[in-house]
Design an enzyme around this catalytic site. Structure first.
Site, PDB file in Angstrom:
ATOM      1  N   THR A 110      46.438  15.631  24.458  1.00 42.46           N
ATOM      2  CA  THR A 110      47.813  16.117  24.380  1.00 42.46           C
ATOM      3  C   THR A 110      48.054  17.401  25.176  1.00 42.46           C
ATOM      4  O   THR A 110      49.160  17.912  25.188  1.00 42.46           O
ATOM      5  CB  THR A 110      48.231  16.336  22.913  1.00 42.46           C
ATOM      6  N   LEU A 169      47.966  21.387  26.527  1.00 42.32           N
ATOM      7  CA  LEU A 169      48.174  22.655  25.814  1.00 42.32           C
ATOM      8  C   LEU A 169      49.531  22.632  25.116  1.00 42.32           C
ATOM      9  O   LEU A 169      50.465  23.300  25.507  1.00 42.32           O
ATOM     10  CB  LEU A 169      48.106  23.833  26.793  1.00 42.32           C
ATOM     11  N   HIS A 170      49.635  21.825  24.072  1.00 46.32           N
ATOM     12  CA  HIS A 170      50.906  21.776  23.349  1.00 46.32           C
ATOM     13  C   HIS A 170      50.922  22.885  22.304  1.00 46.32           C
ATOM     14  O   HIS A 170      50.083  23.778  22.342  1.00 46.32           O
ATOM     15  CB  HIS A 170      51.121  20.393  22.722  1.00 46.32           C
ATOM     16  N   THR A 171      51.865  22.819  21.356  1.00 45.31           N
ATOM     17  CA  THR A 171      52.083  23.958  20.465  1.00 45.31           C
ATOM     18  C   THR A 171      50.818  24.593  19.878  1.00 45.31           C
ATOM     19  O   THR A 171      50.606  25.780  20.014  1.00 45.31           O
ATOM     20  CB  THR A 171      53.001  23.547  19.288  1.00 45.31           C
ATOM     21  N   GLY A 192      48.038  25.530  22.436  1.00 48.26           N
ATOM     22  CA  GLY A 192      48.701  26.520  23.279  1.00 48.26           C
ATOM     23  C   GLY A 192      48.758  27.863  22.567  1.00 48.26           C
ATOM     24  O   GLY A 192      48.479  28.907  23.140  1.00 48.26           O
TER      25      GLY A 192
END
Lengths: 86, 588
Positions: free
Chosen positions: A12, A14-16, A19
């Site tokens: 997925t 560097l999502h929430t 990240g």
């Protein structure tokens, strides 16, 4: 000032959550930290920027650190990205 | 007054009946006028004060999420806090207040909206969805600045059905799950946040229903059917009692499935078979274990190749296989090597359109022609085999020489790893999928080169009967219970047993309640199906005796046509199945 290029290996990107962990880690260093993807460069200490640039699986990003602790910063940030699994 | 039914998308199964709770936020009036210069400081102050309040609220939500949700979901709210306090956002907002003389509300509204739009333009759908998070944060900040309360779901006094335009991540995190019988939203689709949350919380839900709020009032009675995707306001007496029945049936069924989960798939006379799950991505793992699967009989690897717009690297594949291996503990997992070509496009392979894709360059035919690409997959599987019980299965085999060439490539991959000192399971079992008449008819020869068979009934039926399963005009001819198909299946099972090996089945027939008794009678050792079918098939097996099923198999194998076979199987189910050991016969 030192830089290293690294590939995103988790599905997925560097999502929430990852990240946020990245930004948290970046903020622990004195150095100025930037992340470059393609022709866009931005601060590695802003989660919003990181999310807006959309760093996904297979992307190659260039992390640049500049400051007294630049070497530790670069090593630790690269290690963090390489170890992402989800 | 009559009942009103509204239909939407079925997002999470189940049914609930109760009072309506409308989750509707007060509309804010955004001051549009330019502010005088002397008010700039004051507006910036209002923004900062609002942000402080929003921070406190979000910190509270985060604390609640830590208690009620998984650690991962809770961490998302840490991300929200981080974004709320983002310095660039703060600068952009101050710039609009000081430079453009916007009110605090107008300034922050624009800044959040602009950023959300930018995020929506990203290619990665996962990131695009994050625009919703950003709007959620922006809305909280806006209400805090305006000094208005956001209605939330954290202090419900009774069980309700929530009706909303949409639910944001913070709405769902604050939800008191025990008080929510179900929810319906006007917006949203199968991949949106609400749907994912509803499924993971196991709350019945309908999304994308269009107009809802205008059809209902608070405290009105409603029936929400997440399975059917409908909401009924002011239900008639019949609707209510039908709903009551469904609720009690679902409850019974759930209790029944829970009791079955940890019991073996064993006949009354002690013959045990293995029930496994088919999965198409690592995301389906959770359902596998919750339905009591004893392993994974088919792990399709195509998604790794189709989702990305390029071929996957060895590392990417290894990470996925390893995760699957580790999450199943010591349970077996059959990984099917790449089964693609012709009808499915894979970016990065430059496939050409073929006249007859099902008879064309696909599966092992392609892998043998592209040994370097195939070697990456084999190495990734072997490396992951160190972390669990993996098996390898080749699809679409028609000859002995193919198996030998595939095994030679596997041998080479093992040599490379050994030389590099990388650990893997030296005894990893290798099997083939039986889905062509050619393989079925020569099963007694092919079995010498492999450890097991798994029958893919969908393709085997299509190839044996020369019926394209996608062609509606001949849909009636597509019949897995055709005598020719059953003869081939029987032959394959016997061939494996002759050599002291085993046969499984990973086609749809394995999870077919009519066919399962027959297949067990024919000697099938492993049944692999979608996880949700496992409990019912287990129930049937536990109520049968192997001796009866053998006899049933003999009768079926002597029958002349599909219709006769279906009648025999139907009669068996209605007359010969023992009363449930679970005392739950009414369920099947």
């Amino acid at each position: 000032m030192i830089s290293r290029e690294i590939e995103i290996v988790n599905e997925t990107g560097l999502h929430t959550r990852p990240g946020n962990q990245f930004v948290k880690l970046a903020k622990t260093f004195e150095s100025e930290i930037t992340v470059r993807k393609g022709d866009r460069e931005f601060s590695g200490k802003s989660l919003l920027k990181l999310m807006k640039i959309g760093i996904s699986l297979g992307d190659r990003i260039l992390i640049t650190c500049s400051g007294e602790d630049e070497e530790t910063a670069l090593d630790e940030l690269c290690r963090f990205v390489a170890a992402l699994t989800e | 007054m009559g009942e009103i039914e509204v239909r939407g998308i079925s997002a999470s199964p189940g049914i609930g009946m109760g009072k309506v709770f409308r989750l509707e936020q007060k509309r804010l009036v955004i001051p549009e006028e330019e502010i005088p210069e002397e008010q700039v400081e004051q507006e910036i102050g209002r923004f900062l004060e609002g942000r402080r309040k929003a921070f406190e609220q979000l910190a509270g939500i985060h604390a609640r999420a830590v208690e009620n949700l998984s650690g991962e979901e809770a961490e998302v709210f840490e991300g929200h806090l981080e974004i709320l306090m983002d310095e660039d956002l703060e600068e952009e907002i101050k710039e609009r207040i000081g430079g453009y003389r916007f009110s605090a509300e107008k300034a922050l509204g624009e800044v959040f909206e602009e950023n959300a739009r930018e995020m929506e333009e990203l290619e990665n759908p996962y990131m695009r969805e994050r625009a919703a998070d950003l709007r959620d944060i922006g809305r909280r900040l806006l209400y805090a600045v305006a000094g208005e309360e956001l209605v939330s779901l954290d202090s419900l006094e009774e069980e309700v059905i929530v009706i909303a335009e949409d639910l944001t991540p913070s709405d769902t995190a604050q939800m008191d799950k025990k008080r929510i019988l179900g929810f319906a939203t006007e917006r949203g689709g199968l991949t949106s946040h609400v749907t994912i949350m509803a499924k993971s919380l196991e709350i019945p839900a309908v999304v994308g229903a269009g107009e809802l709020l205008s059809h209902c009032r608070d405290n009105q009675i409603a029936v929400l059917d997440g399975t059917a995707g409908s909401v009924v306001f002011d239900p008639r007496e019949e609707t209510r009692s039908a709903c009551g029945e469904k609720i009690s049936l679902l409850k019974k069924e759930r209790e029944f499935l829970d009791r079955l989960r940890d019991l073996p798939a064993e006949t009354l006379d002690g013959h045990r078979v293995e029930l496994c799950a088919n999965i198409g991505s690592e995301r389906e793992l959770e359902g596998v274990l919750s339905h009591g699967a004893e392993g994974i009989g088919l792990f399709r690897t195509e998604f790794l190749y189709m989702d990305k717009g390029r071929l996957p690297t060895e590392e990417e594949q290894f990470a996925v296989y390893r995760k699957v291996a580790e999450s199943l503990g010591g349970k077996g997992i059959i990984i099917r090597t790449l089964d693609i070509g012709g009808d499915k496009d894979v970016p990065g392979l430059g496939l050409q359109k073929e006249e007859n894709p099902f008879l064309g360059w696909r599966a092992v035919r392609m892998c043998l022609d592209l040994p370097e690409m195939f070697a990456l997959q084999l190495r990734a599987i072997l490396r992951a085999s160190h972390y669990g019980k993996l098996r390898i299965m080749y699809p679409m085999v028609i000859s002995l020489s193919e198996i030998r060439r595939l095994n030679a490539l596997l041998g080479k991959a093992k040599d490379d790893l050994r030389a590099a000192g990388v650990p893997f399971d030296e005894d990893i079992e290798v099997g083939i999928m039986i889905e062509t008449p050619a393989a079925a008819l020569t099963a007694h020869i092919l079995i010498r080169e492999v450890d097991f068979f798994s029958i893919g009934t969908n393709d085997l039926t299509q190839y044996t009967l020369a019926v394209d399963r996608g062609n509606e005009r001949i849909a009636d001819l597509y019949q897995p219970l055709h005598p020719a198909v059953l003869q081939l299946i029987h032959r394959v099972i016997l061939a494996s047993h002759e050599e002291g090996k085993w046969t499984g089945m990973c086609g749809e027939l394995a999870g077919d309640e009519r066919a399962a008794p027959l297949l067990l009678g024919m000697g099938l050792d492993e049944f692999s199906m979608s996880a949700g079918s496992i409990p019912r098939i287990k129930d049937i097996i536990r109520r049968s005796s192997r001796a009866d099923l053998r006899e049933l198999a003999v009768r079926v194998l002597n029958a002349g046509e599909s219709r006769e076979i279906l009648e025999i199987l139907k009669a068996y189910r209605s007359e010969s199945l023992s009363p449930g050991t679970q005392g739950q016969n009414d369920l099947i």
